[in-house]
Design an enzyme around this catalytic site. Structure first.
Site, PDB file in Angstrom:
ATOM      1  N   LYS A 131       0.805  -1.216   0.000  1.00 32.82           N
ATOM      2  CA  LYS A 131       0.000   0.000   0.000  1.00 32.82           C
ATOM      3  C   LYS A 131       0.841   1.270   0.000  1.00 32.82           C
ATOM      4  O   LYS A 131       0.352   2.339  -0.341  1.00 32.82           O
ATOM      5  CB  LYS A 131      -0.980  -0.018   1.168  1.00 32.82           C
ATOM      6  CG  LYS A 131      -2.019  -1.127   0.982  1.00 32.82           C
ATOM      7  CD  LYS A 131      -3.112  -1.104   2.013  1.00 32.82           C
ATOM      8  CE  LYS A 131      -4.235  -2.059   1.669  1.00 32.82           C
ATOM      9  NZ  LYS A 131      -3.865  -3.478   1.884  1.00 32.82           N
TER      10      LYS A 131
HETATM   11  C1  PLP Z   1      -4.503  -4.530   1.354  1.00 36.77           C
HETATM   12  C2  PLP Z   1      -3.758  -5.791   1.210  1.00 36.77           C
HETATM   13  C3  PLP Z   1      -4.166  -6.781   0.317  1.00 36.77           C
HETATM   14  C4  PLP Z   1      -5.435  -6.653  -0.494  1.00 36.77           C
HETATM   15  O1  PLP Z   1      -5.394  -5.633  -1.450  1.00 36.77           O
HETATM   16  P1  PLP Z   1      -6.756  -5.063  -2.074  1.00 36.77           P
HETATM   17  O2  PLP Z   1      -6.341  -3.942  -2.928  1.00 36.77           O
HETATM   18  O3  PLP Z   1      -7.604  -4.635  -0.920  1.00 36.77           O
HETATM   19  O4  PLP Z   1      -7.380  -6.184  -2.825  1.00 36.77           O
HETATM   20  C5  PLP Z   1      -3.380  -7.905   0.195  1.00 36.77           C
HETATM   21  N1  PLP Z   1      -2.273  -8.084   0.930  1.00 36.77           N
HETATM   22  C6  PLP Z   1      -1.845  -7.164   1.804  1.00 36.77           C
HETATM   23  C7  PLP Z   1      -0.625  -7.423   2.582  1.00 36.77           C
HETATM   24  C8  PLP Z   1      -2.564  -5.985   1.973  1.00 36.77           C
HETATM   25  O5  PLP Z   1      -2.146  -5.080   2.841  1.00 36.77           O
END
Ligand code: PLP
Length: 573
Positions: A124
Site C-alpha cells: 500500500k
Molecule cells: C490490502 C492488502 C491486500 C489486499 O489488497 P486489495 O487492494 O484490498 O485487494 C493484500 N495483501 C496485503 C498485505 C494488503 O495489505
C-alpha cells in the site's frame, strides 16, 4: 481527463476533486471518463524506463496538463518512489520451483513481484506515498494566494496495512490531519506497533471495538453525513481513492517489462502477446490491487489473465464461480467475517468491485447501443440497483452475458489457511530437499533462489497460481511460449511473523532438521526497521461498545481538530 461517479449523479470532476472527495456523494466510486488506449508501439517504448519515469508516463494519461504540469508530476512521482529502499521500487524475483519432479513445467516460470520495499513494508506504500504528496501539492497550491488556510481531515479504516501506509504517507504533511480507525486487537501486533508509534501531531489512531467492516461502515457513514463532511473537509485514503488505483497500475507495466527482459524477447517486438503469456496472481481483499491490473489491460498492456486469489473470505471467488455477489450471513451467532492468516484480506464485501461491475455493465450495453451516454446511464442504473440489493437482500446476480465476459480476463481461487501455511513451509524448506542434488548448470541466467520466505497474503496468491497454472484456459501452442506467472508479493513476511514463523518452524519436514535447519526468529524474517519498533512509545484513542460509536467518532474528531474547522462558515463569524 474528467471523472464521474459509478452511480451516475456526479459526472464531471477534475482529478483533484476526485482525489479529495474519495467517495462520491451518491455513494459511488470515481472513474475516469475514458481509459486512454495506448498502442503497443508506444508501450514498447516504455520498456526500459526507470520506475518513476514509467509511472509518470502512465499517470500523465489520467491527469490533464492544466491540473499538474509535466515538471510537477515528475517531481511528485520521483519523491513518492524515492522513499523506497531500492531504485527498482518493485523488484521482481524468481521463485524456486518447489514442484520439481511433479511434472508441471510451467511452475518453472513463477515470480514474485516484491511490492513491499516502502516505508511500511506493505504494497500500500506504492499508492499512499503518491497520494500523500498529491494532497500536499494540491493544498499548497490552494493556499498559496489565500489569506485563510485550507486544510483537510483524512478519515480512513484499516484492517492493518492501509492505516500504516496512510499514516506514513501523511505524517507531518501541512494542512492535513489524519484519523485512522482499526478494529481493536484484530490487526497484527507489528501493524499496531507501526501505526501507533507515529507521534506526529497530525496523526490520530482510533481503535474500535468491532471488526474491520464495522470500521468501514463508520467511515462511510461519516462521509455520507454531508454537514459533517463539508465542515471537516473530509478526504478518503482507503482503497476506493482513485489515485491509489492509478498508482498501482505502474507496477503491472514495470513487472511485465521485467519479465520480458529476463527471458529476452526480440528487440522491437510488436506483439508481445504472441510471444509470451504473462499472467498475474493477486491476493485480493478490497479489489483495489487487481483492479489496477484491469486498468493496465484496458490501457493496452497484453496481460493474459488476472487471477483473483482470496482467502476464506471468498465473496469474489464465489462471484467468479457463479455470477452472484453475496455477503456471507452470520449463522448461529458466528461472525460473517472469518479471521484468517491473511488479515488484510479479511473482508465481507470488496468496495472496489463496483468499478469493475460498472465497466462490465457498460461494455455489455455497448455491444447493442453505440451512444456512450446512454450506456453510462445504464451502467450507473445497474450499480444503484445492485448496491441496493446488496444492502437490502445481502446479494445480487449479474446477467449471464456480464458474468461470461468477466471470465475472459479474470479467474479466481480461494486458498484455505491450511494451504497458505503449507505454501510458506514448502517455499522455505525446499532448500533442504535440494541439498543432496547435484548442482544444475544455469545457462547464463540468474541462479534461482533456493528458498523464499512468503508472507501469508503473498502465499494465498502463490497457491492460487500453482493451482491454476495447470488449468490455463488458453491452450499452449507451439508459437506461444509457456506462461509466466507474476505473484504480487503484498507484504514483507516480517509484518506477519506469527503465521510465518509457525509455518516454517513447526511444520519443518523431517528432512530439514537432519540437514541443518535451525528454527527462525523474528529478526531472521523482519527488516531491521520493524524490529526496532518494539518498545517505542505509542499514542492511540479508543472507542468501545456500548454506545453509538459514530457519535463517539464525531466527538473524537471535534475534540482534536474542531477548532480548526469552525461549525459556522468563517464569513459569518
Ligand atoms: C490490502 C492488502 C491486500 C489486499 O489488497 P486489495 O487492494 O484490498 O485487494 C493484500 N495483501 C496485503 C498485505 C494488503 O495489505
Amino acid at each position: 481527463m474528467r471523472y464521474r461517479s459509478t452511480r451516475g449523479t456526479s459526472t464531471d470532476l477534475s482529478f483533484e476533486e476526485a482525489v479529495f472527495e474519495g467517495l462520491a456523494p451518491d455513494g459511488g466510486l470515481y472513474i475516469p471518463h475514458s481509459i486512454p488506449q495506448t498502442p503497443l508501439s508506444e508501450i514498447h517504448q516504455w520498456s526500459n524506463l526507470s520506475f518513476p519515469q514509467l509511472a509518470t508516463k502512465i499517470f500523465r494519461k489520467f491527469i490533464s496538463h492544466e491540473e499538474i504540469s509535466d515538471a510537477d508530476l515528475a517531481d511528485i512521482v520521483t519523491r513518492s518512489f524515492g522513499t523506497f529502499s531500492t531504485p527498482e521500487v518493485t523488484p521482481l524475483k524468481k521463485l524456486p520451483n518447489v514442484a520439481v519432479g511433479n511434472g508441471n513445467g510451467d511452475l518453472e516460470n513463477l515470480y514474485v513481484l516484491e511490492l513491499f520495499h516502502g516505508p511500511t513494508f506493505a504494497f500500500k506504500d506504492v499508492a499512499l506515498q503518491f497520494l500523500g504528496n498529491l494532497f500536499e501539492f494540491f493544498l499548497e497550491r490552494r493556499n498559496r494566494n489565500s489569506a485563510t488556510k485550507f486544510g483537510i481531515t483524512v478519515l480512513g479504516a484499516t484492517s492493518g496495512d492501509t492505516g500504516g501506509a496512510a499514516i506514513y504517507g501523511l505524517r507531518g504533511k501541512k494542512n492535513v490531519d489524519v484519523f485512522i480507525l482499526h478494529p481493536e486487537g484484530r490487526i497484527s501486533p507489528v501493524q499496531e506497533q507501526q501505526m501507533t508509534s507515529v507521534l506526529d501531531r497530525n496523526v490520530h489512531n482510533v481503535a474500535i471495538e468491532g471488526t474491520f467492516d464495522d470500521c468501514q461502515v463508520m467511515v462511510k457513514a461519516a462521509f455520507s453525513d454531508q454537514k459533517f463532511r463539508r465542515r471537516f473537509h473530509l478526504a478518503a485514503v482507503n482503497s476506493i481513492n482513485w489515485a491509489r488505483i492509478l498508482a498501482q497500475t505502474s507496477y503491472y507495466f514495470y513487472s511485465y517489462f521485467a519479465v520480458l527482459r529476463r527471458i529476452g524477447t526480440p528487440s522491437g517486438a510488436s506483439s508481445y502477446a504472441a510471444l509470451t503469456k504473462i499472467q498475474y496472481s493477486v491476493p485480493t481483499g478490497n479489489f483495489g490491487d487487481v483492479l489496477a491490473g484491469y486498468y493496465a489491460v484496458r490501457m493496452g498492456l497484453p496481460i493474459d489473465r488476472l487471477i483473483v486469489a482470496t482467502n476464506e473470505n471468498d465473496i469474489l471467488h464465489r462471484f467468479f464461480q457463479s455470477g452472484r455477489y453475496e455477503k456471507k450471513q452470520s449463522r448461529n451467532g458466528s461472525e460473517p467475517v472469518k479471521q484468517t492468516l491473511s488479515p488484510a484480506m479479511d473482508i465481507l464485501v470488496s468496495s472496489n468491485f463496483e468499478r469493475l461491475l460498472w465497466y462490465l455493465s457498460i461494455e455489455d450495453r455497448r455491444s447493442t447501443n453505440s451512444d456512450a451516454d446512454v450506456c453510462a446511464k445504464h451502467a450507473s442504473a445497474n450499480m444503484v440497483q445492485w448496491m441496493r440489493e446488496l444492502r437490502d437482500k445481502g446479494g445480487f446476480t449479474v446477467p449471464e452475458t456480464i458474468f461470461n465476459s468477466s471470465k475472459g480476463l479474470f479467474t479466481s481461487f480461494c486458498t484455505s489457511d491450511a494451504l497458505t501455511s503449507d505454501a510458506i513451509t514448502r517455499y522455505y524448506h525446499h532448500q533442504y530437499t535440494l541439498l543432496h542434488e547435484a548442482p544444475k548448470p544455469y545457462h547464463g541466467a540468474e541462479r534461482p533462489a533456493l528458498a523464499y520466505v512468503l508472507d501469508p497474503h503473498t502465499a494465498v496468491g502463490v497457491v492460487a497460481a500453482e493451482q491454476l497454472v495447470a488449468t490455463s484456459t488458453t491452450p499452449t501452442t507451439s508459437s506461444i511460449k509457456s506462461t509466466h506467472t507474476i505473484c504480487l508479493a503484498t507484504a514483507s513476511p516480517g509484518k506477519f511473523p506469527e503465521a510465518v514463523l509457525k509455518a516454517i518452524n513447526e511444520n519443518a519436514p523431517a528432512l530439514s532438521p537432519q540437514r541443518g535447519f535451525k528454527p527462525l526468529t523474528y529478526a531472521d524474517i523482519a527488516p531491521r526497521e520493524l524490529v526496532a519498533l518494539e518498545g517505542l512509545p505509542k499514542r492511540c484513542l479508543h472507542i468501545q461498545s456500548p454506545g453509538d460509536k459514530l457519535d463517539a467518532l464525531f466527538a473524537v474528531i471535534e475534540d482534536n481538530v474542531g477548532a480548526q474547522f469552525p461549525a459556522k462558515p468563517l464569513s459569518k463569524l
